[in-house]
Scaffold this motif. Structure first.
Motif, PDB file in Angstrom:
ATOM      1  N   UNK A  40      -3.911   4.466  -5.055  1.00 54.07           N
ATOM      2  CA  UNK A  40      -4.831   4.294  -3.929  1.00 54.07           C
ATOM      3  C   UNK A  40      -4.112   3.711  -2.716  1.00 54.07           C
ATOM      4  N   UNK A  41      -3.303   2.701  -2.949  1.00 55.11           N
ATOM      5  CA  UNK A  41      -2.558   2.092  -1.848  1.00 55.11           C
ATOM      6  C   UNK A  41      -1.522   3.053  -1.283  1.00 55.11           C
ATOM      7  N   UNK A  42      -0.875   3.801  -2.166  1.00 54.20           N
ATOM      8  CA  UNK A  42       0.141   4.756  -1.715  1.00 54.20           C
ATOM      9  C   UNK A  42      -0.496   5.796  -0.797  1.00 54.20           C
ATOM     10  N   UNK A  43      -1.684   6.220  -1.167  1.00 59.70           N
ATOM     11  CA  UNK A  43      -2.396   7.217  -0.358  1.00 59.70           C
ATOM     12  C   UNK A  43      -2.817   6.641   0.999  1.00 59.70           C
ATOM     13  N   UNK A  44      -3.372   5.449   0.989  1.00 56.21           N
ATOM     14  CA  UNK A  44      -3.898   4.848   2.212  1.00 56.21           C
ATOM     15  C   UNK A  44      -2.801   4.308   3.129  1.00 56.21           C
ATOM     16  N   UNK A  45      -1.713   3.815   2.528  1.00 54.95           N
ATOM     17  CA  UNK A  45      -0.679   3.148   3.321  1.00 54.95           C
ATOM     18  C   UNK A  45       0.603   3.963   3.451  1.00 54.95           C
ATOM     19  N   UNK A  46       0.624   5.144   2.852  1.00 55.99           N
ATOM     20  CA  UNK A  46       1.806   5.999   2.915  1.00 55.99           C
ATOM     21  C   UNK A  46       3.052   5.238   2.451  1.00 55.99           C
ATOM     22  N   UNK A  47       2.988   4.731   1.225  1.00 53.68           N
ATOM     23  CA  UNK A  47       4.092   3.935   0.676  1.00 53.68           C
ATOM     24  C   UNK A  47       5.262   4.829   0.281  1.00 53.68           C
ATOM     25  N   UNK A  48       6.455   4.280   0.429  1.00 52.22           N
ATOM     26  CA  UNK A  48       7.648   4.976  -0.052  1.00 52.22           C
ATOM     27  C   UNK A  48       7.693   4.830  -1.570  1.00 52.22           C
ATOM     28  N   UNK A  49       8.591   5.573  -2.217  1.00 48.13           N
ATOM     29  CA  UNK A  49       8.719   5.478  -3.677  1.00 48.13           C
ATOM     30  C   UNK A  49       9.122   4.070  -4.102  1.00 48.13           C
ATOM     31  N   UNK A  50      10.018   3.468  -3.345  1.00 50.61           N
ATOM     32  CA  UNK A  50      10.452   2.102  -3.658  1.00 50.61           C
ATOM     33  C   UNK A  50       9.281   1.131  -3.537  1.00 50.61           C
ATOM     34  N   UNK A  52       6.127   1.903  -3.834  1.00 50.19           N
ATOM     35  CA  UNK A  52       5.211   2.211  -4.935  1.00 50.19           C
ATOM     36  C   UNK A  52       5.615   1.471  -6.202  1.00 50.19           C
ATOM     37  N   UNK A  53       6.914   1.511  -6.499  1.00 50.94           N
ATOM     38  CA  UNK A  53       7.406   0.832  -7.706  1.00 50.94           C
ATOM     39  C   UNK A  53       7.159  -0.667  -7.628  1.00 50.94           C
ATOM     40  N   UNK A  54       7.426  -1.254  -6.468  1.00 49.88           N
ATOM     41  CA  UNK A  54       7.229  -2.694  -6.303  1.00 49.88           C
ATOM     42  C   UNK A  54       5.747  -3.061  -6.399  1.00 49.88           C
ATOM     43  N   UNK A  55       4.913  -2.277  -5.722  1.00 54.32           N
ATOM     44  CA  UNK A  55       3.478  -2.549  -5.733  1.00 54.32           C
ATOM     45  C   UNK A  55       2.911  -2.355  -7.141  1.00 54.32           C
ATOM     46  N   UNK A  56       3.364  -1.318  -7.832  1.00 50.02           N
ATOM     47  CA  UNK A  56       2.897  -1.080  -9.199  1.00 50.02           C
ATOM     48  C   UNK A  56       3.258  -2.263 -10.095  1.00 50.02           C
ATOM     49  N   UNK A  57       4.473  -2.743  -9.969  1.00 51.79           N
ATOM     50  CA  UNK A  57       4.893  -3.889 -10.788  1.00 51.79           C
ATOM     51  C   UNK A  57       4.029  -5.115 -10.497  1.00 51.79           C
ATOM     52  N   UNK A  58       3.714  -5.324  -9.225  1.00 53.76           N
ATOM     53  CA  UNK A  58       2.872  -6.469  -8.862  1.00 53.76           C
ATOM     54  C   UNK A  58       1.446  -6.296  -9.387  1.00 53.76           C
ATOM     55  N   UNK A  59       0.908  -5.098  -9.255  1.00 48.79           N
ATOM     56  CA  UNK A  59      -0.438  -4.842  -9.770  1.00 48.79           C
ATOM     57  C   UNK A  59      -0.489  -5.008 -11.287  1.00 48.79           C
ATOM     58  N   UNK A  60       0.511  -4.523 -11.955  1.00 48.69           N
ATOM     59  CA  UNK A  60       0.552  -4.628 -13.413  1.00 48.69           C
ATOM     60  C   UNK A  60       0.617  -6.085 -13.842  1.00 48.69           C
ATOM     61  N   UNK A  61       1.463  -6.848 -13.187  1.00 49.16           N
ATOM     62  CA  UNK A  61       1.584  -8.278 -13.501  1.00 49.16           C
ATOM     63  C   UNK A  61       0.244  -8.986 -13.296  1.00 49.16           C
ATOM     64  N   UNK A  62      -0.401  -8.703 -12.176  1.00 48.03           N
ATOM     65  CA  UNK A  62      -1.687  -9.343 -11.864  1.00 48.03           C
ATOM     66  C   UNK A  62      -2.753  -8.936 -12.876  1.00 48.03           C
ATOM     67  N   UNK A  63      -2.828  -7.663 -13.212  1.00 44.18           N
ATOM     68  CA  UNK A  63      -3.830  -7.187 -14.161  1.00 44.18           C
ATOM     69  C   UNK A  63      -3.611  -7.806 -15.546  1.00 44.18           C
ATOM     70  N   UNK A  64      -2.367  -7.945 -15.953  1.00 48.69           N
ATOM     71  CA  UNK A  64      -2.072  -8.557 -17.253  1.00 48.69           C
ATOM     72  C   UNK A  64      -2.458 -10.030 -17.269  1.00 48.69           C
ATOM     73  N   UNK A  65      -2.188 -10.725 -16.162  1.00 50.88           N
ATOM     74  CA  UNK A  65      -2.572 -12.142 -16.071  1.00 50.88           C
ATOM     75  C   UNK A  65      -4.082 -12.291 -16.167  1.00 50.88           C
ATOM     76  N   UNK A  66      -4.792 -11.454 -15.418  1.00 49.88           N
ATOM     77  CA  UNK A  66      -6.256 -11.540 -15.420  1.00 49.88           C
ATOM     78  C   UNK A  66      -6.834 -11.228 -16.794  1.00 49.88           C
ATOM     79  N   UNK A  67      -6.255 -10.260 -17.468  1.00 47.54           N
ATOM     80  CA  UNK A  67      -6.747  -9.923 -18.809  1.00 47.54           C
ATOM     81  C   UNK A  67      -6.512 -11.094 -19.763  1.00 47.54           C
ATOM     82  N   UNK A  68      -5.352 -11.733 -19.666  1.00 50.13           N
ATOM     83  CA  UNK A  68      -5.053 -12.881 -20.527  1.00 50.13           C
ATOM     84  C   UNK A  68      -6.036 -14.026 -20.261  1.00 50.13           C
ATOM     85  N   UNK A  69      -6.320 -14.271 -18.994  1.00 50.98           N
ATOM     86  CA  UNK A  69      -7.274 -15.330 -18.636  1.00 50.98           C
ATOM     87  C   UNK A  69      -8.652 -14.980 -19.184  1.00 50.98           C
TER      88      UNK A  69
END
Length: 136
Positions: A40-50, A52-69
Motif C-alpha cells: 500500500x505504501x509502495x503504491x501511494x508513495x512510489x517507493x524504490x525497491x530498497x 520497500x525492503x526497509x519499510x517491509x522490515x519495519x512493518x514486520x517488526x512492528x506487527x510481530x511486537x504488537x502480536x506478542x503484546x
C-alpha cells in the motif's frame, strides 16, 4: 527522505493497530499484514525497491511486537478471569443458599449499573471538564 520514512512507519503502525482492532479475535498474521502495508505504501508513495525492503522490515517488526503484546495481555486477562472465578467460588462456599440468591442478584444489579455507566460515557466524554474545574 528520513522524515518521509518515519511518517510512513507511523502511518503504517497506526494502520496495523486499526486493522487488528477491526478484526477482533481473528488471528492476524504479521507477515501478511507487513506485506499489505508495504504494498500500500509502495503504491501511494512510489517507493524504490530498497525503500520497500526497509519499510517491509519495519512493518514486520512492528506487527510481530504488537502480536506478542496482544498474546501477553490475552494471557493476563485469562489469568485474572480464573482468579476472579476462584474467588467467587470461595465466597459462594461461605454463604447459605438464601444468601447466594441475594448475592447473585446484587452482582447482576452491579453489572447492569456498570453497563449503564459505559453507555453514558460514550466517545468524547473523557475530555469534558468536571463541574468546578477551570480547565487551566
Amino acid at each position: 527522505m528520513n522524515k518521509i520514512l518515519i511518517i510512513a512507519v507511523l502511518v503504517g503502525a497506526t494502520f496495523v493497530q486499526a486493522q487488528a482492532q477491526r478484526r477482533g479475535n481473528q488471528e492476524v498474521n504479521p507477515e501478511q499484514l507487513a506485506e499489505k502495508m508495504t504494498e500500500r505504501m509502495a503504491e501511494k508513495l512510489d517507493l524504490s525497491e530498497e525503500q520497500k525492503e526497509q519499510v517491509h522490515a519495519l512493518h514486520l517488526e512492528e506487527a510481530q511486537k504488537r502480536k506478542a503484546i496482544w498474546e501477553e495481555r490475552k494471557g493476563e486477562r485469562e489469568a485474572m478471569k480464573a482468579e476472579r472465578e476462584a474467588f467467587q467460588e470461595k465466597i459462594a462456599a461461605v454463604l447459605t443458599p438464601e444468601q447466594k440468591e441475594t448475592w447473585e442478584s446484587m452482582k447482576a444489579e452491579n453489572q447492569e449499573k456498570m453497563q449503564e455507566r459505559r453507555r453514558r460515557s460514550g466517545p468524547g466524554t473523557r475530555d469534558r471538564q468536571r463541574p468546578g474545574s477551570s480547565g487551566i
